[in-house]
Design an enzyme around this catalytic site. Structure first.
Site, PDB file in Angstrom:
ATOM      1  N   SER A 119      -6.524   0.932  -4.315  1.00 28.77           N
ATOM      2  CA  SER A 119      -6.623   2.368  -4.064  1.00 28.77           C
ATOM      3  C   SER A 119      -5.246   3.009  -4.250  1.00 28.77           C
ATOM      4  CB  SER A 119      -7.203   2.615  -2.670  1.00 28.77           C
ATOM      5  OG  SER A 119      -7.599   3.946  -2.512  1.00 28.77           O
TER       6      SER A 119
ATOM      7  N   ASP B 208     -17.950   3.437  -7.720  1.00 29.88           N
ATOM      8  CA  ASP B 208     -16.893   3.904  -6.821  1.00 29.88           C
ATOM      9  C   ASP B 208     -16.844   5.429  -6.888  1.00 29.88           C
ATOM     10  OD1 ASP B 208     -14.642   4.471  -5.351  1.00 29.88           O
ATOM     11  OD2 ASP B 208     -13.360   3.007  -6.350  1.00 29.88           O
TER      12      ASP B 208
ATOM     13  N   TYR C 281       0.847  -1.207   0.000  1.00 29.45           N
ATOM     14  CA  TYR C 281       0.000   0.000   0.000  1.00 29.45           C
ATOM     15  C   TYR C 281       0.879   1.252   0.000  1.00 29.45           C
ATOM     16  CZ  TYR C 281      -3.790   3.208   1.070  1.00 29.45           C
ATOM     17  OH  TYR C 281      -4.683   4.238   1.017  1.00 29.45           O
TER      18      TYR C 281
ATOM     19  N   HIS D  40     -15.874   1.460  -3.592  1.00 22.87           N
ATOM     20  CA  HIS D  40     -14.443   1.384  -3.319  1.00 22.87           C
ATOM     21  C   HIS D  40     -14.077   0.139  -2.514  1.00 22.87           C
ATOM     22  CE1 HIS D  40     -10.603   3.304  -3.649  1.00 22.87           C
ATOM     23  NE2 HIS D  40     -10.396   3.276  -2.348  1.00 22.87           N
TER      24      HIS D  40
END
Length: 730
Positions: A570, A653, A490, A688
């Protein structure tokens, strides 16, 4: 009391297959070129700081609900992707096994109000978890809210539920189709029936009840223009008070900053009920202003307690005028201080100093302060007196992640959750007076957690920085032979990647695959300095850390470039897109999910404007140069062999709008990057990630693992054998 659904057939651990070796994978059949839908290339070119930036797929930014051309492209892309996924031999096997693994009882951490215990429960394969209440700790649960009948496709979720102080009402938020928008309603606990109250256009909000139960405080935005509900920028958030039994147009605006429209606001009623503690921020950074409103004085003017948006000030609780906060002021790994708001100019008084570990959270329960710390991305729990003296620690079942510890300062009872990579979430009741933790909800699951091994390794990034990484695999897998490996990352927004259980990932591990989770810079694992080292002008460090993780796994013989798949969602989707452009030779497959792919326009849609704290401003030249250098959409390299790529996003989203993934995929399919598939899977009525129904989670995971298995050489086979009982997750 996480009790599990007992499965009729369980796997025998001795029968799980080992993945194909690198030599076997090398002989896999070559990729057959796919015919992708034609995406019209527009002539949009804009000059930014002397550089001409082409954006041929600008039209794919339009909202799929209102743009027939985009909708047609989405339909055509899904048809190609679905046809390809249907050819993958492991798809049905993964779907079947993930369904079995998901079928266990799951509980949320209870919240105690008015002597009652409110908690969520999923019986295993319910699309949405259900809200229950118990009148006593060990009493039988009673259903309060079951969202599974709210929509035919299961995509309408219970997003939040907050009971009033006396436990007679619950304010709850409804999320539809994965959107960030919430509709707030009120439930009568005695009858389990909703009242007529209904609030629209709430987003990024908590629900905080007045102590007398008359109503609650929440945050909302102005109603957006028709057709712009899912794309327009989120500005001018304000805090309102809703009195139970009234309509939304009667709600009283408590706090707003029309002169500073970019500020977002959240309100929390103080422990003693006297104050509304308002936390304001402008972006994603933990930089807050704190404002107090005296609720005992009708019409009281807001009082700024902490101005300036300079530091993290997270309210923990108060005893009279003595307020306790977690702050990173003069403490990049955070500390605990008090402020006496009775003083004209309160100054912070330190009660718990900064530690080598990172302070991750604190709560005031039973006359003590319970804190969670991160020690090399693992949780440690410590107890302090209200004056800051160390009282002891909360012993955890092992290496993993713990959270919760909510409650009242005069009630010694609290609850917390614990999980790890091979340990499904268990809920514990904790007695602050005795220091005893006892299981309250412990799952039984369709596998033996002892069959899996978790290790933490450290490797050097490009600049010599020491980076931790968790490596998980089945016991008995010979890592020296090389195995199909899924590397996850991430690296942003001060978010830490901690050990946690995933039934979908377990299906990958059962097949002899390896899971690696890298704790990249940009996260919060080591405090502010670690975050700062991976954002703005330092963002390339995140990509270097991830690439170095892959190189380490190859160097150690755990995997090879022909067996290595990468995944992130993301900001992690951005990560995957960027590193594929930079090192396409290192990876066999890439799974970027709901990614931020156009770094020059991200701040023009919905919540994107908040992200400038981590990414910078595209309209400022210094930031533009950095963003342009790694933007996935703008840096695809024609003439280079790329790994197989399966992009995932959803049509609703409204956090990272799907136009990011649409444009990126169209650019991939246009470029000369080899014959391996470069596909996009576009979910309908999903957002999302939050609120996604169980059946859609299972379907998507089966598709992802089948795709990754095909391109990493994993030989997917049925998990054979049967057992007579599920194994407890100790």
């Amino acid at each position: 009391m996480r009790r599990a659904i007992l499965l009729a057939s369980l796997f025998a651990t001795s029968m799980t297959p080992i993945a194909a070796t690198a030599q076997q994978q090398a002989s896999a059949p070559a990729a057959q070129p796919l015919t992708y839908p034609q995406a019209a290339r527009g002539d949009v070119v804009e000059e930014q700081f002397g550089e001409r930036i082409a954006d041929p797929y600008r039209w794919l930014e339009d909202d799929v609900r209102n743009a027939p051309a985009v909708r047609q492209w989405v339909t055509a892309e899904n048809e190609v992707t679905d046809a390809y996924l249907a050819t993958l031999p492991g798809r049905d096997l993964f779907r079947q096994r993930i369904t079995q693994l998901y079928d266990y009882e799951r509980f949320g951490t209870p919240e105690k109000k008015g002597g009652k215990y409110f908690y969520s429960r999923n019986d295993g394969l319910q699309n949405q978890s259900v809200l229950y209440v118990r009148d006593t700790l060990d009493g039988e649960g009673r259903i309060l809210i079951d969202p599974n009948g709210w929509s035919q496709d299961g995509a309408t979720a219970l997003a939040d539920a907050q009971p009033s102080e006396d436990g007679t009402h619950v304010a709850y938020a409804i999320q539809d189709g994965g959107s960030d928008w919430r509709t707030i309603k009120v439930l009568d606990v005695a009858t389990a029936r909703p009242l007529a109250d209904e609030i629209k256009w709430a987003k990024f909000t908590g629900l905080s009840w007045a102590k007398d139960g008359s109503g609650f405080y929440y945050s909302r935005f102005p109603q957006p223009a028709a057709g712009q509900e899912f794309q327009s920028l989120n500005e001018n958030q304000a805090i309102y008070f809703h009195r139970v039994g009234t309509t939304q147009d009667q709600d009283v605006q408590v706090y707003a900053t029309p002169d500073r429209p970019r500020l977002g606001h959240g309100g929390q009623v103080s422990d003693d009920g006297r104050w509304l503690v308002i936390t304001s921020s402008e972006g994603t950074d933990d930089r807050y202003e704190i404002t107090l409103v005296d609720l005992t004085q009708p019409g009281a003017r807001p009082r700024t307690l902490i101005p300036g948006l300079q530091n993290n000030w997270s309210y923990v609780g108060n005893e009279g005028s003595r307020f306790t906060f977690v702050t990173n002021k003069d403490a990049p790994r955070l500390r605990i201080v008090t402020l006496d708001v009775a003083e004209a100019n309160p100054q912070p008084v330190e009660i718990v100093a900064q530690d080598e570990a990172v302070l991750d959270g604190a709560s005031m329960v039973g006359g003590q302060i319970i804190t969670t710390y991160l020690v090399d991305a693992k949780t440690e729990v410590r107890r302090y007196s209200s004056q800051g003296q160390l009282v002891g620690r909360v012993e955890l079942p092992g290496i993993g992640s713990a959270g919760g510890f909510g409650g009242e300062n005069d009630d010694p009872e609290t609850f917390f959750s614990f999980t790890s990579f091979a340990t499904p979430t268990t809920i514990y009741r904790y007695d602050v007076r005795t220091g005893q933790a006892t299981p309250w909800a412990q799952p039984q699951v369709a596998f033996n957690p002892d069959d899996y091994e978790v290790s933490q390794r450290f490797y050097q990034s490009k600049d010599g920085t020491r980076v931790p990484m968790f490596v998980v695999h089945r016991r008995g897998v010979d890592l020296s032979r090389g195995a199909p490996t899924l590397l996850y990352g991430y690296g942003g927004f001060n978010i830490s990647m901690l050990p946690g259980f995933s039934a979908t990932r377990l299906a990958w591990l059962e097949q002899g695959g390896v899971l690696a989770v890298a704790n990249l810079r940009g996260g919060g694992e080591y405090g502010k300095a670690w975050h700062d080292a991976g954002r703005l002008a330092n963002k390339q460090n995140v990509f270097d850390d991830f690439i170095a993780a892959g190189e380490y796994l190859v160097r150690e013989g755990i995997t090879s470039p022909q067996q290595l798949a990468i995944q992130g969602g993301s900001n992690g989707g951005l990560l995957v897109g960027a590193v594929v452009n930079q090192r396409p030779d290192l990876f066999a497959a890439a799974l970027p999910a709901v990614g931020v792919m156009d770094m020059l326009r991200f701040n023009r849609f919905t919540a994107g404007r908040y992200w400038v704290d981590d990414y910078g401003y595209p309209d400022r030249e210094a930031d533009f140069r950095v963003l342009r250098s790694y933007s996935p959409y703008h840096n695809i390299r024609s003439g280079v062999q790329y790994p197989a790529i399966l992009v995932t996003t959803a049509d609703t989203d409204d956090r990272v709008v799907p136009g990011h993934s649409f444009k990126y995929t169209a650019a991939l399919q246009h470029a000369d990057i080899g014959d391996r598939p470069h596909l996009i899977r576009i979910e309908t009525r999903a957002g999302h990630g939050a609120g996604k129904p169980t059946d859609k989670i299972i379907e998507e995971a089966a598709d992802l693992w089948a795709f990754a298995a095909r391109w990493t050489g994993m030989d997917v086979r049925p998990v054979a054998g049967a057992a007579t009982a599920a194994s407890p997750a100790d």
